[in-house]
Design an enzyme around this catalytic site. Structure first.
Site, PDB file in Angstrom:
ATOM      1  N   HIS A 110       0.808  -1.226   0.000  1.00  0.00           N
ATOM      2  CA  HIS A 110       0.000   0.000   0.000  1.00  0.00           C
ATOM      3  C   HIS A 110       0.835   1.268   0.000  1.00  0.00           C
ATOM      4  CE1 HIS A 110      -3.898  -2.012   0.946  1.00  0.00           C
ATOM      5  NE2 HIS A 110      -3.099  -2.889   1.546  1.00  0.00           N
TER       6      HIS A 110
ATOM      7  N   LYS B 147      -9.198  13.113   4.433  1.00  0.00           N
ATOM      8  CA  LYS B 147      -8.208  12.038   4.406  1.00  0.00           C
ATOM      9  C   LYS B 147      -7.246  12.291   5.557  1.00  0.00           C
ATOM     10  CE  LYS B 147      -7.242  13.458   0.169  1.00  0.00           C
ATOM     11  NZ  LYS B 147      -7.208  12.259  -0.648  1.00  0.00           N
ATOM     12  N   ARG B 148      -6.421  11.294   5.877  1.00  0.00           N
ATOM     13  CA  ARG B 148      -5.428  11.516   6.921  1.00  0.00           C
ATOM     14  C   ARG B 148      -4.573  12.732   6.597  1.00  0.00           C
ATOM     15  NH1 ARG B 148      -4.814   7.871  11.292  1.00  0.00           N
ATOM     16  NH2 ARG B 148      -2.989   9.121  11.783  1.00  0.00           N
TER      17      ARG B 148
ATOM     18  N   LYS C 209      -0.019  14.355   1.074  1.00  0.00           N
ATOM     19  CA  LYS C 209      -1.390  14.594   0.603  1.00  0.00           C
ATOM     20  C   LYS C 209      -1.647  16.091   0.373  1.00  0.00           C
ATOM     21  CE  LYS C 209      -3.067  10.488   3.084  1.00  0.00           C
ATOM     22  NZ  LYS C 209      -3.727   9.617   2.074  1.00  0.00           N
TER      23      LYS C 209
ATOM     24  N   THR D 123      -8.916   6.098  -2.000  1.00  0.00           N
ATOM     25  CA  THR D 123     -10.229   5.473  -2.198  1.00  0.00           C
ATOM     26  C   THR D 123     -11.324   6.504  -1.959  1.00  0.00           C
ATOM     27  OG1 THR D 123     -10.014   4.666   0.077  1.00  0.00           O
ATOM     28  CG2 THR D 123      -9.613   3.070  -1.695  1.00  0.00           C
TER      29      THR D 123
ATOM     30  N   LYS E 284     -15.110   7.353  -3.828  1.00  0.00           N
ATOM     31  CA  LYS E 284     -16.381   7.574  -3.136  1.00  0.00           C
ATOM     32  C   LYS E 284     -16.982   8.920  -3.532  1.00  0.00           C
ATOM     33  CE  LYS E 284     -14.293   5.024   0.616  1.00  0.00           C
ATOM     34  NZ  LYS E 284     -13.459   5.159   1.823  1.00  0.00           N
TER      35      LYS E 284
HETATM   36  C1  26Q Z   1       2.877   0.584  10.664  1.00  0.00           C
HETATM   37  C2  26Q Z   1       3.737   0.306  11.714  1.00  0.00           C
HETATM   38  C3  26Q Z   1       3.529   0.837  12.977  1.00  0.00           C
HETATM   39  C4  26Q Z   1       2.435   1.647  13.174  1.00  0.00           C
HETATM   40  C5  26Q Z   1       1.569   1.926  12.151  1.00  0.00           C
HETATM   41  C6  26Q Z   1       1.791   1.401  10.888  1.00  0.00           C
HETATM   42  C7  26Q Z   1       0.869   1.704   9.772  1.00  0.00           C
HETATM   43  C8  26Q Z   1      -0.498   1.703   9.986  1.00  0.00           C
HETATM   44  C9  26Q Z   1      -1.376   1.996   8.959  1.00  0.00           C
HETATM   45  C10 26Q Z   1       1.330   1.985   8.502  1.00  0.00           C
HETATM   46  C11 26Q Z   1       0.444   2.275   7.471  1.00  0.00           C
HETATM   47  C12 26Q Z   1      -0.918   2.281   7.691  1.00  0.00           C
HETATM   48  C13 26Q Z   1      -1.912   2.590   6.671  1.00  0.00           C
HETATM   49  C14 26Q Z   1      -1.634   2.869   5.425  1.00  0.00           C
HETATM   50  C15 26Q Z   1      -2.688   3.245   4.483  1.00  0.00           C
HETATM   51  O1  26Q Z   1      -3.826   3.482   4.852  1.00  0.00           O
HETATM   52  N1  26Q Z   1      -2.373   3.298   3.182  1.00  0.00           N
HETATM   53  C16 26Q Z   1      -3.358   3.655   2.179  1.00  0.00           C
HETATM   54  O2  26Q Z   1      -3.951   2.473   1.697  1.00  0.00           O
HETATM   55  C17 26Q Z   1      -5.026   2.755   0.837  1.00  0.00           C
HETATM   56  C18 26Q Z   1      -5.667   1.439   0.466  1.00  0.00           C
HETATM   57  O3  26Q Z   1      -4.867   0.752  -0.435  1.00  0.00           O
HETATM   58  C19 26Q Z   1      -4.561   3.546  -0.380  1.00  0.00           C
HETATM   59  O4  26Q Z   1      -5.708   3.897  -1.125  1.00  0.00           O
HETATM   60  C20 26Q Z   1      -3.810   4.795   0.047  1.00  0.00           C
HETATM   61  O5  26Q Z   1      -3.276   5.425  -1.087  1.00  0.00           O
HETATM   62  C21 26Q Z   1      -2.729   4.427   1.029  1.00  0.00           C
HETATM   63  O6  26Q Z   1      -2.101   5.596   1.526  1.00  0.00           O
END
Ligand code: 26Q
Length: 821
Positions: free
Chosen positions: A364, A557-558, A563, A665, A669
């Site tokens: 991702h 979004k986050r 972004k 995503t 939407k």
């Molecule tokens: C990892 C290690 C320790 C703590 C947290 C994390 C962690 C947690 C969540 C790292 C990444 C995430 C989430 C990532 C994320 O949401 N990525 C998004 O995924 C979507 C679905 O594929 C994409 O549409 C987005 O582009 C992408 O940013």
């Protein structure tokens, strides 16, 4: 004659009423006359759950008896949102329930608002997992989702003087009617300890992991109701508990309090979701969380294989596919190897073949800082045997396949190795482990997959070109249109029939209605209705009044530098400045709406939130802008607020630095609900452009190649600062004392864009963005044109249904049958 037991779960008005009142009386011990709204919400949910659970049991029985392959989706995050309305609409019970409650003097839509969001995720990755669960049930695919039963989901966000403040999210303090404990499937998990080598009577060695600490995993099941389908899969979430036996020794020694402290420590494992959407590396608890849920899930999968069939281990992959949602659950690869080699005593090569056939991995992110690595020192302490296994996988890989392909090439070995050496320490590369330990690696949009092959894993791609594929993300059109926008859903169904809910390609039939002015009028009225509703919510939560006739410009979004919420911010500052210079400035009134949480330790992201709030505070109270400009930052952005904002949006901001947003995503939407996109050629925006056509989208800015070239030439943000007076004045004004009275307040933001080199090219893209926004303004003032464009968006984004995505996974990766009940 129906038996009373059957009567209790019929899908009729009378039966539903009886169920609800029975739950009020016997489950909740409440009087029907005086039950609280929350009691009614719980009783209604339980009545729906009763109707769903039987189908969950039937699905499980059918899958077991037919011996079909199942997919096991492993994800640290599931952003489910609320479940009652979704389950009612998906199971066709919504109208019946609405009437039944009305007959008893209750309003269903009010009760729906009582449900807390199940926010067990950070953002896109977690919501994708939730959309996938919906599609898997809808498409009658045998599936189980595995995750963690976090006591606290993503923090609740508040603004205090414009700054983000985090509060715990106690989503299940009052329990949740949707989850059911399954104590009979509890698992034991081992951690820490050491490894000893032993020899059997033939002199054959094996490894034993001893002197471990134990944890228990209690599973909670949540039924996943598909749309118009009889399959009900489950989401199984593990809660950590102390192993009482382990502490018995301590109890006997009289350290009662110490023993209970141990117990409390054990239970911290599933206490809280890490609130980062990029890696927070090196945190022991995070590794323990990952292994805890992976070990529970694999033990559950292995139990089912052993009890259900009498098959040799070589048949394991024919019964179980396991999907890794990013590298977060990648420790599943050495864990399955440990089970096969150490416990089942299968030889290494055969075990490895089973592993590779079982696992597949979705990437991702390309951001280097977000690629997970673990220091070998930490890994060895927590999971000593798993580290040995990883070393052995790596040794065999480098001396086998890599040496055969590139004999004597040490550089190839270095870049392909599962172990990275940096700063004197060794680190396990979880992404390399995930590519190597499975048969498929996919990116989440076409552009992202290309970059995955070309830039992130070029050597792996050379070695295993067939292992890589693209599976463009999608979203469930049930929640993101039917549930959140029932008015538009009804208009579409009235115009083209209801087939689009299960076959999203049918939405194209709506295209021709763009030229029908009476259809356009109704389409526009529905949008306006949502804007009126959102305006009320904005008034209630932010105390700001906004006009539903203004252009609703949305970025939700986050919060992350890539972004580029600050690109949006700078443009608003510019509009504000130009309006003050020229109060007659002829622009369509706009409401800029933000929703975003920042990771609590992400200092610059929090500075950007503060800046947007500070600007909002000035703009919204400045009579000189004549109501042409409003800025709203909706606090505590999450799934339920998204369901209110998305149907009301006119413009969708998708403005990431090209090459940084894997897919996005929210872009799907918003387009689905008739918002036009202003965006860069990044992630799935590229494919949205292909689908809606260049006349129905606003594309601007550097491309991936343009970004690369600019870096190669040597990027200097000051060049852009001096070249654009508009940009210079906006940035300097924002960084002055004007907005907060403190001239240092937004210094971090300004410094990041100038002195620190503007790593995400905000300055470089600014002028193109502002020009594109001027095009948006022009288009919006031609309402018939805008409405046509909006309808083309809704009609042409059928590709982005998660049903399409999941069918591709099922065919190309999991080889799953569709099993109708
Ligand atoms: C990892 C290690 C320790 C703590 C947290 C994390 C962690 C947690 C969540 C790292 C990444 C995430 C989430 C990532 C994320 O949401 N990525 C998004 O995924 C979507 C679905 O594929 C994409 O549409 C987005 O582009 C992408 O940013």
């Amino acid at each position: 004659m129906e038996t009373p037991a059957n009567c209790a779960v019929l899908n009729t008005n009378e039966s539903l009423k009886l169920s609800i009142t029975n739950h009020l009386r016997f489950t909740l011990g409440a009087y029907v006359e005086s039950a609280s709204e929350n009691d009614w919400f719980v009783a209604t949910s339980l009545a729906v759950r009763d109707r769903v659970m039987e189908r969950a049991t039937q699905s499980r029985t059918k899958h077991r008896s037919q011996g079909v392959r199942r997919v096991h989706y492993l994800s640290l995050e599931y952003l489910m949102g609320r479940l009652l309305e979704n389950n009612l609409r998906n199971s066709g019970l919504y109208d019946i329930a609405k009437q039944a409650l009305k007959d008893m003097g209750k309003d269903l839509d009010t009760l729906l608002q009582k449900e807390p969001d199940m926010g067990l995720g950070n953002g896109g990755l977690g919501r994708l997992a939730a959309c996938f669960m919906d599609s898997l049930s809808t498409l009658d695919l045998p599936a189980i989702g595995y995750g963690i039963h976090y006591e606290f989901g993503l923090f609740r966000q508040e603004f205090v003087n414009g700054r983000q403040v985090e509060h715990p999210d106690a989503w299940m303090r009052d329990g949740s009617p949707w989850k059911i404990a399954r104590p009979s499937y509890r698992q034991t998990v081992h951690l820490y300890g050491k490894v000893i080598q032993k020899f059997d009577e033939f002199g054959h060695p094996h490894h034993e992991w001893v002197e471990t600490k134990c944890l228990l995993g209690l599973p909670w099941d949540i039924p996943i109701v598909g749309y118009d389908s009889s399959t009900v899969n489950v989401l199984r979430l593990w809660q950590a508990q102390a192993d009482e036996d382990f502490n018995f020794q301590v109890f006997n020694e009289g350290s009662y309090v110490d023993a209970l402290r141990e117990k409390a420590i054990a239970e911290t494992v599933s206490k809280v979701l890490y609130p980062n959407d990029a890696t927070e590396s090196g945190k022991e608890l995070r590794l323990v969380q990952q292994y805890f849920f992976v070990a529970c899930s694999l033990a559950d999968i292995v139990r089912r294989f052993k009890n259900g069939y009498n098959l040799p281990w070589s048949e394991f992959p024919s019964k179980a596919a396991i999907q890794l949602n990013d590298t977060h659950p990648a420790v599943a690869i050495p864990e399955l190897m440990r089970i096969l080699v150490d416990v089942e005593r299968i030889d290494w090569a055969q075990a490895w073949a089973i592993c590779q056939k079982t696992f597949s991995y979705t990437n991702h992110t390309l951001l280097p800082e977000a690629l997970e690595t673990w220091s070998t020192a930490l890994f060895e302490r927590v999971l000593p045997r798993h580290l040995q296994i990883i070393f052995e996988i790596n040794h065999r890989f480098l001396t086998g396949e890599v040496e055969a392909r590139w004999p004597g090439d040490m550089e190839k070995k270095r870049v392909l190795s599962l172990i990275e050496e940096r700063g004197g320490g060794k680190h396990v590369r979880m992404a390399h482990l995930s590519v190597l330990g499975g048969h498929a690696t996919n990116g989440v949009a076409a552009l992202h997959t290309r970059l995955l092959c070309e830039r992130l894993f070029p050597e792996f791609f050379e070695l295993y070109p067939d292992r890589f594929l693209n599976l463009t993300n999608g979203v469930t059109f049930r929640r993101w249109l039917d549930v959140c926008n029932p008015q538009l859903s009804a208009l579409i169904t009235e115009s083209i029939g209801s087939g689009w809910l299960k076959d999203s390609s049918k939405l194209r039939e709506l295209d021709r209605f763009a030229d029908d002015s009476s259809f356009r009028e109704r389409f526009q009225q529905i949008k306006r209705g949502h804007k009126v509703h959102l305006a009320k919510i904005i008034q209630d939560t932010c105390g700001v009044s906004v006009s539903p006739d203004a252009l609703f410009d949305v970025q939700i979004k986050r919060l992350h530098e890539y972004k580029r919420q600050h690109l949006n911010l700078l443009h608003i500052v510019s509009l504000y400045r130009r309006l003050l210079e020229n109060p007659q400035l002829d622009i369509a009134p706009r409401v800029f709406i933000f929703g975003a949480k920042a990771a609590p330790g992400y200092y610059l992201a929090k500075n950007i939130i503060h800046a947007i709030n500070a600007l909002a505070n000035k703009v919204n109270h400045d009579p000189r802008v004549g109501g042409k400009l409003k800025v709203i930052f909706m606090p505590n952005y999450g799934v339920s607020i998204a369901e209110r904002i998305i149907p009301a949006a006119d413009l969708s901001e998708q403005i990431s630095t090209a090459g940084k947003e894997a897919s996005g995503t929210g872009n799907m939407k918003l387009a689905l609900n008739g918002a036009l996109t202003i965006g860069t050629l990044d992630g799935a925006n590229v494919e949205i452009l292909e689908e809606v056509g260049p006349d129905n989208i606003f594309i601007f800015g550097l491309t991936v190649e343009g970004v690369t070239d600019l870096y190669k030439r040597g990027y200097n943000p000051w060049d852009f600062y001096w070249a654009s007076e508009d940009l210079r004045l906006s940035l300097d004004w924002l960084a002055s004392d004007y907005f907060t009275g403190n001239q240092d307040e937004f210094k971090p933001l300004r410094d990041s864009l100038l002195t620190h080199g503007d790593p995400f090219l905000v300055m470089a893209d600014y002028d193109a963005y502002a020009a594109s926004q001027a095009e948006v303004d022009k288009a919006y003032r031609d309402q018939p044109r805008w409405q046509k464009m909006a309808i083309h968006n809704t009609a042409r984004v059928g590709k982005f249904s998660s049903d399409r995505t999941i069918l591709e996974y099922a065919e190309k990766v999991w080889k799953l049958p569709q099993v109708s009940m």
